[in-house]
Design a protein around this motif. Structure first.
Motif, PDB file in Angstrom:
ATOM      1  N   PRO A 196       0.781  -0.994  -0.149  1.00 41.59           N
ATOM      2  CA  PRO A 196       0.058   0.127  -0.039  1.00 41.59           C
ATOM      3  C   PRO A 196       0.736   1.419   0.077  1.00 41.59           C
ATOM      4  O   PRO A 196       0.189   2.146  -0.226  1.00 41.59           O
ATOM      5  N   PHE A 197       2.147   0.936   0.175  1.00 35.10           N
ATOM      6  CA  PHE A 197       2.887   2.437   0.194  1.00 35.10           C
ATOM      7  C   PHE A 197       3.540   2.587  -1.301  1.00 35.10           C
ATOM      8  O   PHE A 197       3.669   3.763  -1.667  1.00 35.10           O
ATOM      9  N   THR A 198       3.958   1.567  -2.020  1.00 34.75           N
ATOM     10  CA  THR A 198       4.632   1.726  -3.362  1.00 34.75           C
ATOM     11  C   THR A 198       3.463   1.559  -4.533  1.00 34.75           C
ATOM     12  O   THR A 198       3.847   1.646  -5.604  1.00 34.75           O
ATOM     13  N   MET A 199       2.392   0.705  -4.021  1.00 33.40           N
ATOM     14  CA  MET A 199       1.211   0.369  -5.046  1.00 33.40           C
ATOM     15  C   MET A 199       1.673  -0.772  -5.841  1.00 33.40           C
ATOM     16  O   MET A 199       1.062  -0.956  -6.765  1.00 33.40           O
ATOM     17  N   ASP A 200       2.840  -1.412  -5.593  1.00 26.89           N
ATOM     18  CA  ASP A 200       3.077  -2.601  -6.301  1.00 26.89           C
ATOM     19  C   ASP A 200       1.979  -3.707  -5.998  1.00 26.89           C
ATOM     20  O   ASP A 200       1.602  -4.055  -4.868  1.00 26.89           O
ATOM     21  N   LEU A 201       1.877  -4.416  -6.960  1.00 23.53           N
ATOM     22  CA  LEU A 201       0.869  -5.343  -7.069  1.00 23.53           C
ATOM     23  C   LEU A 201       1.617  -6.902  -7.524  1.00 23.53           C
ATOM     24  O   LEU A 201       2.280  -6.884  -8.763  1.00 23.53           O
TER      25      LEU A 201
END
Length: 357
Positions: free
Chosen positions: A118-123
């Motif tokens: 949720p901090f880098t938006m990596d999925l």
């Protein structure tokens, strides 16, 4: 004569003469400002103070709104909040587990497991997996940026058997195995990754271990923590949390406004030892994630439990202090039924937490 000299020596001893181990135990309880002052007393005090002067960020509290496609992050050390937008692809997803700043999420009506930062938006989208009615126990070992990451799921498909599935970065399908076991319950199963294995606790307080490297599942011969005589069976099953710290496993049991019970696992004796307090630890508990810290951090309570709930109309968490033997606030009104359906979860902040905070 020698006895008189020894007696005089003992009477003249001061705090400076304490053994290093005792000094370290004392220093572990001091806040940062007091730790710094104590380190200036003498060489031995300086050594003891510096050895426990670990300034660390506490985990942050995340709240997922049910009406909006967003989430709120709360820093308990300064009371600041930040609202961020959730990716559209994750709308309607629920958090199943949290570790190393990542969330394991899925949708009730789909078979999609996703690891989300949720901090880098990596999925990271995991391979297809049939959920049926949702897995009863899920977790992962570390961030998916590491090749050592293992995502772990377990579910019972028929009486007497459980199916364990794992995934690691680079795999295109889940690795599956089935074992004979009566371990899982319909609800309230807990998992902690520690010492290279997944520790699993069920509603009956039975403990099992899954070793991802050896692919072995064992229900341990450990007697469950003893229920106090004044606690009824239903209450004994509510408000329970499991957390690891530096190789040790702790179980926290809460009962409304009563003092929480703390048990530490002694694997060598095969028993859960009741502890009167947490020492220098601070433990942060929520249904889908628990964190533990031992650090000198101004403004944070040590020897305390932080719950995933904010005080009404205040920017501070509901806590229980073992030093003061009371809750803050005293009327905390935690409803465990409601708490279980909420989307409050503790998460480890990123390394640049100070920039965000």
């Amino acid at each position: 004569m020698s006895m008189m000299i020894t007696k005089e020596k003992v009477e003249n001893q001061t705090w400076r003469d304490l053994p290093l181990e005792l000094l370290i135990s004392v220093m572990a309880y001091l806040e940062i400002k007091d730790n710094v002052r104590a380190s200036a007393v003498c060489k031995s005090w300086h050594e003891a103070a510096v050895s426990v002067r670990i300034i660390d960020q506490p985990p942050w509290l995340m709240h997922f709104s049910k009406s909006k496609n967003s989430y709120e992050i709360y820093n308990p050390s300064n009371g600041k909040k930040h609202t961020m937008e959730l990716p559209k692809s994750l709308a309607g997803s629920k958090v199943r587990y949290s570790r190393d700043g990542w969330l394991l999420m899925s949708k009730n009506i789909s078979s999609d497991f996703v690891l989300f930062n949720p901090f880098t938006m990596d999925l990271v989208v995991l391979p297809y997996l049939e959920l049926w009615y949702g897995y009863q126990l899920v977790g992962f070992s570390c961030a998916p940026t590491s090749s050592d990451c293992v995502v772990f799921t377990i579910k019972d498909y028929d009486p007497g058997h459980v199916t364990i599935r794992t995934w690691s970065p680079g795999q295109t399908v889940w690795t599956s195995m089935q074992v004979e076991s009566q371990f899982l319950d319909v609800k309230r199963n807990y998992v902690v990754f520690l010492n290279g294995v997944f520790y699993c606790l069920n509603i009956r307080n039975c403990l099992a271990v899954f070793d991802p490297s050896l692919r072995t599942w064992n229900v341990l011969d450990v007697l469950p923590p003893r229920c106090p005589d004044h606690i009824d069976d239903e209450s004994w099953y509510e408000g329970k949390f499991m957390v690891g710290y530096e190789g040790d496993i702790f179980v926290i049991c809460t009962f409304g406004n009563a003092e929480p019970l703390v048990f530490k696992l002694d694997l060598t004796q095969g028993v859960w030892e009741k502890r009167e307090n947490l020492g220098s630890l601070s433990i942060f508990v929520s249904i889908n994630s628990c964190e533990s810290r031992t650090y000198v951090h101004e403004g944070m309570l040590r020897n305390s439990i932080y719950f995933a709930k904010l005080c009404d109309n205040e920017t501070r968490c509901v806590t229980y202090s073992f030093d003061e033997r009371r809750y803050h606030p005293s009327e905390h009104n935690i409803n465990w039924g409601k708490q279980r359906s909420s989307e409050n979860i503790w998460i480890e902040p990123p390394e640049n937490a100070l920039e965000i905070a």
